[in-house]
Design a protein around this motif. Structure first.
Motif, PDB file in Angstrom:
ATOM      1  N   PRO A 204      -5.359  12.133   5.292  1.00 35.06           N
ATOM      2  CA  PRO A 204      -4.319  12.711   6.301  1.00 35.06           C
ATOM      3  C   PRO A 204      -3.159  13.664   5.645  1.00 35.06           C
ATOM      4  CG  PRO A 204      -4.754  10.237   6.547  1.00 35.06           C
ATOM      5  CD  PRO A 204      -5.274  10.998   5.224  1.00 35.06           C
ATOM      6  N   GLN A 205      -2.905  14.778   6.411  1.00 34.20           N
ATOM      7  CA  GLN A 205      -1.862  15.769   6.045  1.00 34.20           C
ATOM      8  C   GLN A 205      -1.272  16.260   7.120  1.00 34.20           C
ATOM      9  OE1 GLN A 205      -3.056  17.321   1.550  1.00 34.20           O
ATOM     10  NE2 GLN A 205      -2.534  18.866   2.944  1.00 34.20           N
ATOM     11  N   GLY A 206      -0.063  16.804   7.184  1.00 41.18           N
ATOM     12  CA  GLY A 206       0.559  17.410   8.585  1.00 41.18           C
ATOM     13  C   GLY A 206       0.925  16.207   9.364  1.00 41.18           C
ATOM     14  N   VAL A 207       1.366  15.061   8.821  1.00 42.53           N
ATOM     15  CA  VAL A 207       1.666  13.802   9.597  1.00 42.53           C
ATOM     16  C   VAL A 207       2.922  13.041   9.231  1.00 42.53           C
ATOM     17  CG1 VAL A 207      -0.830  13.256   9.786  1.00 42.53           C
ATOM     18  CG2 VAL A 207       0.451  12.222   7.785  1.00 42.53           C
ATOM     19  N   PRO A 208       3.522  12.470   9.710  1.00 39.41           N
ATOM     20  CA  PRO A 208       4.786  11.818   9.559  1.00 39.41           C
ATOM     21  C   PRO A 208       4.751  11.025   8.435  1.00 39.41           C
ATOM     22  CG  PRO A 208       4.223  11.598  11.937  1.00 39.41           C
ATOM     23  CD  PRO A 208       3.200  12.155  11.393  1.00 39.41           C
ATOM     24  N   TRP A 209       5.835  10.722   7.746  1.00 38.37           N
ATOM     25  CA  TRP A 209       5.932   9.918   6.454  1.00 38.37           C
ATOM     26  C   TRP A 209       5.832   8.294   7.063  1.00 38.37           C
ATOM     27  CZ3 TRP A 209       4.918   8.780   1.829  1.00 38.37           C
ATOM     28  CH2 TRP A 209       5.674   7.696   0.863  1.00 38.37           C
ATOM     29  N   PRO A 210       5.111   7.608   6.669  1.00 40.86           N
ATOM     30  CA  PRO A 210       5.013   6.102   7.207  1.00 40.86           C
ATOM     31  C   PRO A 210       6.199   5.361   6.872  1.00 40.86           C
ATOM     32  CG  PRO A 210       3.426   6.299   5.541  1.00 40.86           C
ATOM     33  CD  PRO A 210       3.894   7.769   5.862  1.00 40.86           C
ATOM     34  N   GLY A 211       6.770   5.537   6.029  1.00 37.58           N
ATOM     35  CA  GLY A 211       7.901   4.783   5.459  1.00 37.58           C
ATOM     36  C   GLY A 211       7.453   3.473   4.745  1.00 37.58           C
ATOM     37  N   GLU A 212       8.653   2.523   4.472  1.00 34.27           N
ATOM     38  CA  GLU A 212       8.261   1.569   3.723  1.00 34.27           C
ATOM     39  C   GLU A 212       7.608   0.479   4.744  1.00 34.27           C
ATOM     40  OE1 GLU A 212      11.666   0.292   1.581  1.00 34.27           O
ATOM     41  OE2 GLU A 212      11.959   2.256   0.559  1.00 34.27           O
ATOM     42  N   ALA A 217       3.590  -5.335  -1.916  1.00 33.45           N
ATOM     43  CA  ALA A 217       2.384  -4.815  -2.658  1.00 33.45           C
ATOM     44  C   ALA A 217       0.925  -5.809  -2.770  1.00 33.45           C
ATOM     45  CB  ALA A 217       2.361  -4.033  -3.795  1.00 33.45           C
ATOM     46  N   PRO A 218      -0.124  -5.537  -2.564  1.00 29.39           N
ATOM     47  CA  PRO A 218      -1.095  -6.372  -3.027  1.00 29.39           C
ATOM     48  C   PRO A 218      -1.033  -6.950  -4.306  1.00 29.39           C
ATOM     49  CG  PRO A 218      -2.194  -4.502  -1.657  1.00 29.39           C
ATOM     50  CD  PRO A 218      -0.552  -4.216  -1.977  1.00 29.39           C
ATOM     51  N   TRP A 223       3.058  -2.202  -8.202  1.00 27.76           N
ATOM     52  CA  TRP A 223       3.692  -1.027  -7.348  1.00 27.76           C
ATOM     53  C   TRP A 223       4.508  -0.143  -8.139  1.00 27.76           C
ATOM     54  CZ3 TRP A 223       2.794   2.224  -3.521  1.00 27.76           C
ATOM     55  CH2 TRP A 223       3.737   2.793  -2.786  1.00 27.76           C
ATOM     56  N   ASN A 224       5.425  -0.855  -8.753  1.00 27.73           N
ATOM     57  CA  ASN A 224       6.431  -0.199  -9.659  1.00 27.73           C
ATOM     58  C   ASN A 224       5.922   0.667 -10.652  1.00 27.73           C
ATOM     59  OD1 ASN A 224       9.265   0.160 -10.713  1.00 27.73           O
ATOM     60  ND2 ASN A 224       8.506  -0.823 -12.353  1.00 27.73           N
ATOM     61  N   LEU A 225       4.836   0.372 -11.297  1.00 24.34           N
ATOM     62  CA  LEU A 225       4.028   0.974 -12.351  1.00 24.34           C
ATOM     63  C   LEU A 225       3.223   2.063 -11.728  1.00 24.34           C
ATOM     64  CD1 LEU A 225       3.015  -1.638 -14.610  1.00 24.34           C
ATOM     65  CD2 LEU A 225       4.867  -0.033 -15.134  1.00 24.34           C
ATOM     66  N   TRP A 226       2.818   2.038 -10.294  1.00 23.59           N
ATOM     67  CA  TRP A 226       2.281   3.111  -9.564  1.00 23.59           C
ATOM     68  C   TRP A 226       2.997   4.393  -9.318  1.00 23.59           C
ATOM     69  CZ3 TRP A 226       2.380   5.682  -5.004  1.00 23.59           C
ATOM     70  CH2 TRP A 226       1.032   6.420  -4.691  1.00 23.59           C
ATOM     71  N   LEU A 227       4.274   3.883  -8.950  1.00 23.49           N
ATOM     72  CA  LEU A 227       5.180   4.791  -8.447  1.00 23.49           C
ATOM     73  C   LEU A 227       5.824   5.578  -9.939  1.00 23.49           C
ATOM     74  CD1 LEU A 227       7.884   2.953  -6.338  1.00 23.49           C
ATOM     75  CD2 LEU A 227       6.545   4.633  -5.493  1.00 23.49           C
ATOM     76  N   GLY A 228       5.710   4.880 -10.934  1.00 28.97           N
ATOM     77  CA  GLY A 228       5.939   5.836 -12.319  1.00 28.97           C
ATOM     78  C   GLY A 228       7.304   6.361 -12.164  1.00 28.97           C
ATOM     79  N   PRO A 229       7.157   7.759 -12.353  1.00 33.04           N
ATOM     80  CA  PRO A 229       8.455   8.764 -12.330  1.00 33.04           C
ATOM     81  C   PRO A 229       8.971   8.970 -10.843  1.00 33.04           C
ATOM     82  CG  PRO A 229       6.501   9.932 -12.765  1.00 33.04           C
ATOM     83  CD  PRO A 229       5.943   8.593 -12.642  1.00 33.04           C
ATOM     84  N   ALA A 230       8.171   8.595  -9.627  1.00 35.12           N
ATOM     85  CA  ALA A 230       8.497   8.660  -8.494  1.00 35.12           C
ATOM     86  C   ALA A 230       9.727   8.149  -7.870  1.00 35.12           C
ATOM     87  CB  ALA A 230       7.371   8.591  -7.393  1.00 35.12           C
ATOM     88  N   GLU A 231      10.390   8.443  -6.764  1.00 35.24           N
ATOM     89  CA  GLU A 231      11.561   7.945  -6.432  1.00 35.24           C
ATOM     90  C   GLU A 231      11.208   6.319  -6.157  1.00 35.24           C
ATOM     91  OE1 GLU A 231      14.261   8.034  -2.320  1.00 35.24           O
ATOM     92  OE2 GLU A 231      12.502   9.377  -2.802  1.00 35.24           O
ATOM     93  N   GLN A 232      12.269   5.537  -6.435  1.00 31.64           N
ATOM     94  CA  GLN A 232      12.013   4.176  -6.255  1.00 31.64           C
ATOM     95  C   GLN A 232      12.056   3.657  -4.662  1.00 31.64           C
ATOM     96  OE1 GLN A 232      11.713   1.173  -8.392  1.00 31.64           O
ATOM     97  NE2 GLN A 232      11.006   0.249  -6.555  1.00 31.64           N
ATOM     98  N   MET A 233      10.975   3.060  -4.351  1.00 34.85           N
ATOM     99  CA  MET A 233      10.780   2.862  -2.672  1.00 34.85           C
ATOM    100  C   MET A 233      10.053   1.393  -2.846  1.00 34.85           C
ATOM    101  SD  MET A 233       8.112   5.509  -1.791  1.00 34.85           S
ATOM    102  CE  MET A 233       8.999   7.085  -2.582  1.00 34.85           C
ATOM    103  N   GLY A 234      10.199   0.827  -1.580  1.00 35.38           N
ATOM    104  CA  GLY A 234       9.241  -0.281  -1.246  1.00 35.38           C
ATOM    105  C   GLY A 234       7.787   0.021  -1.020  1.00 35.38           C
ATOM    106  N   TYR A 235       7.032  -1.031  -0.802  1.00 33.55           N
ATOM    107  CA  TYR A 235       5.609  -0.827  -0.920  1.00 33.55           C
ATOM    108  C   TYR A 235       5.546  -0.014   0.365  1.00 33.55           C
ATOM    109  CZ  TYR A 235       0.701  -1.538  -0.222  1.00 33.55           C
ATOM    110  OH  TYR A 235      -0.590  -1.423   0.153  1.00 33.55           O
TER     111      TYR A 235
END
Length: 489
Positions: A204-212, A217-218, A223-235
């Motif tokens: 999917p591209q050209g679509v709205p951000w689904p949000g938290e 997370a499963p 999830w925190n390590l998957w985010l890594g350097p990205a902005e902190q956000m909920g799953y």
């Protein structure tokens, strides 16, 4: 293999063995092949690799390194042990970690090299952390998430004298080398235009951000390590393990997925450097009558990028990239029933005397019209990689063992000295797209202006700056979350 923990240490395994055996005077050393039988390779002679990203493509990369016969997989890291289960089972002696920082800290003395096969936003932090420890690195394409990161990895590889390779395996294929030889022989004259296209995105591209999602997370995913350097956000659901590619926070869209494969044949054949200009048109999604959707977090559904390069001769080259299923017009020299590209991706290089085409990875290169190919006989001048495309992995392994500056090192297909500028050129296309979506409120508060549309960006490659549209420069780099900062070279 002798550890290369210090950035300035450039001794190869072979030199180590040579000096260590001469130093032990008075002892008779029985050759390892006598003890182990014909073809035996002692574990100490093999490259010790740690894999950051051990599922999916990471699993395939690690398997290819191991199957070279000259590498051992000694440590594994993945934020999702369930997805990495095949690697965990395949290398039972390898210690497993969720956090790459912990792995590198604990295994630093036990590894020689690191493979990085993670979402794009993690590449640079993970690779550069390993490089500053003196580890050789293999990084999946695209090399980095931003232009600045690509420059930093290129500089680090040279500063620390490391053996590096990007995972655009087509660079090791015979096709790219044949195209380079044809061009050097003058078969199409001087290039003036390049067309490259892909059927990506296939997510999917050209679509709205689904949000938290509001959900946890499963259990199998950190999830925190998957985010890594990205902005902190909920799953956020449906990002891991594949669809992250379509979101700027984590991926680089169709360009990041395929351009390092598809632009590379022309980039190498024509000996290109940094582009000088970039412009784009972008596919639109309408959410209602005359209501155009605005989804700045998402890569677009389709795009057409035009880059301009200065050829080594000083002449301009026009370089077109198309994605989302858009393709260039068929060359008139191609027969009506002859397939253009590989039914989804392809490359055309137009010259003053002729044209040549190829498919993904530089496979199946042809001169146009195709009827002339049987009569062309240009003697090979470039060394071939043993195993061709599949030999890309073993090539890096063997170069790591031989050491920086060795013959094997000099023959690498995609070291960061090449992969870095290529990645910068790829990401310049995304810089144009993100500038296209940049908007500012109108003075009267009624709507927005889009000053990045309908213009071309003038690029100062040496200094990594757009010189005529300042808002574009915010996308040359990015911010990093605390604890996952980008190390300085």
């Amino acid at each position: 293999m002798k550890k290369n923990n210090m950035p300035n240490e450039g001794n190869s395994r072979r030199n180590f063995l040579k000096t260590s055996t001469t130093a032990v005077a008075g002892f008779y050393i029985v050759p390892r092949h006598v003890l182990g039988g014909p073809g035996f390779k002692a574990p100490s002679d093999k490259l010790r690799i740690a894999g950051i990203g051990a599922g999916g493509k990471g699993h395939g990369d690690l398997r290819s390194f191991y199957e070279s016969g000259n590498a051992d997989i000694v440590a594994l890291c993945d934020v999702d042990p369930e997805r990495a289960s095949r690697s965990i089972e395949a290398y039972p002696k390898a210690n497993f970690y969720n956090d790459f920082r912990v792995m590198l800290d604990k295994e630093g003395d036990s590894i020689d090299a690191v493979s990085v096969s993670t979402p794009d936003h993690n590449h640079a932090v993970q690779a550069l952390t390993a490089m500053k420890m003196g580890k050789h690195v293999y990084v999946q394409k695209p090399l980095t998430h931003t232009i600045q990161e690509a420059r930093m990895l290129t500089e680090a590889a040279e500063k620390y004298k490391l053996v590096t390779q990007m995972g655009n395996q087509g660079a090791s294929g015979d096709g790219v080398r044949q195209m380079r030889e044809w061009y050097a022989a003058g078969l199409i004259g001087e290039a003036s235009k390049v067309h490259v296209w892909t059927n990506r995105p296939v997510w999917p591209q050209g679509v709205p951000w689904p949000g938290e999602s509001g959900k946890k997370a499963p259990k199998n995913l950190d999830w925190n390590l998957w985010l890594g350097p990205a902005e902190q956000m909920g799953y956020v659901e449906n990002l891991h393990p594949f669809n992250w590619r379509g979101w700027w926070e984590f991926g680089t869209g169709a360009l990041g997925d395929m351009a390092c494969h598809l632009m590379e044949p022309a980039f190498r054949t024509l000996d290109l450097g940094y582009p000088t200009e970039a412009e784009c048109s972008v596919g639109s999604v309408y959410t209602g009558e005359f209501t155009r959707g605005y989804f700045p977090k998402s890569c677009p559904p389709s795009s057409h990028i035009t880059l301009r390069f200065k050829m080594p001769t000083g002449k301009d080259l026009e370089f077109h990239w198309m994605d989302g299923g858009i393709q260039p017009s068929r060359p008139e020299e191609l027969g009506a029933n002859e397939q253009l590209g590989d039914n989804g991706n392809g490359v055309i290089i137009e010259g003053t005397r002729g044209k040549m085409v190829c498919s993904t990875y530089g496979i199946d290169p042809k001169l146009l019209p195709t009827s002339i190919n049987e009569s062309i006989n240009v003697a090979p001048t470039l060394p071939r990689v043993e195993g061709g495309i599949g030999g890309h992995y073993a090539q890096w392994v063997n170069a790591c063992i031989a050491g920086h500056g060795s013959k094997e090192y000099k023959e690498l297909s995609s070291p960061f000295s090449i992969a870095g500028p290529l990645t910068e050129s790829v990401l310049m296309g995304n810089l144009a797209i993100r500038s296209y979506d940049y908007r500012e409120p109108q003075a009267d508060g009624d709507g927005y202006n889009y000053p990045g549309r309908g213009i071309k960006l003038l690029w100062d490659g040496k200094n990594m700056r757009v010189t005529n549209f300042e808002p574009a420069n915010q996308f040359v780099t990015k911010t990093y979350r605390e604890g996952f900062e980008l190390p300085q070279v």
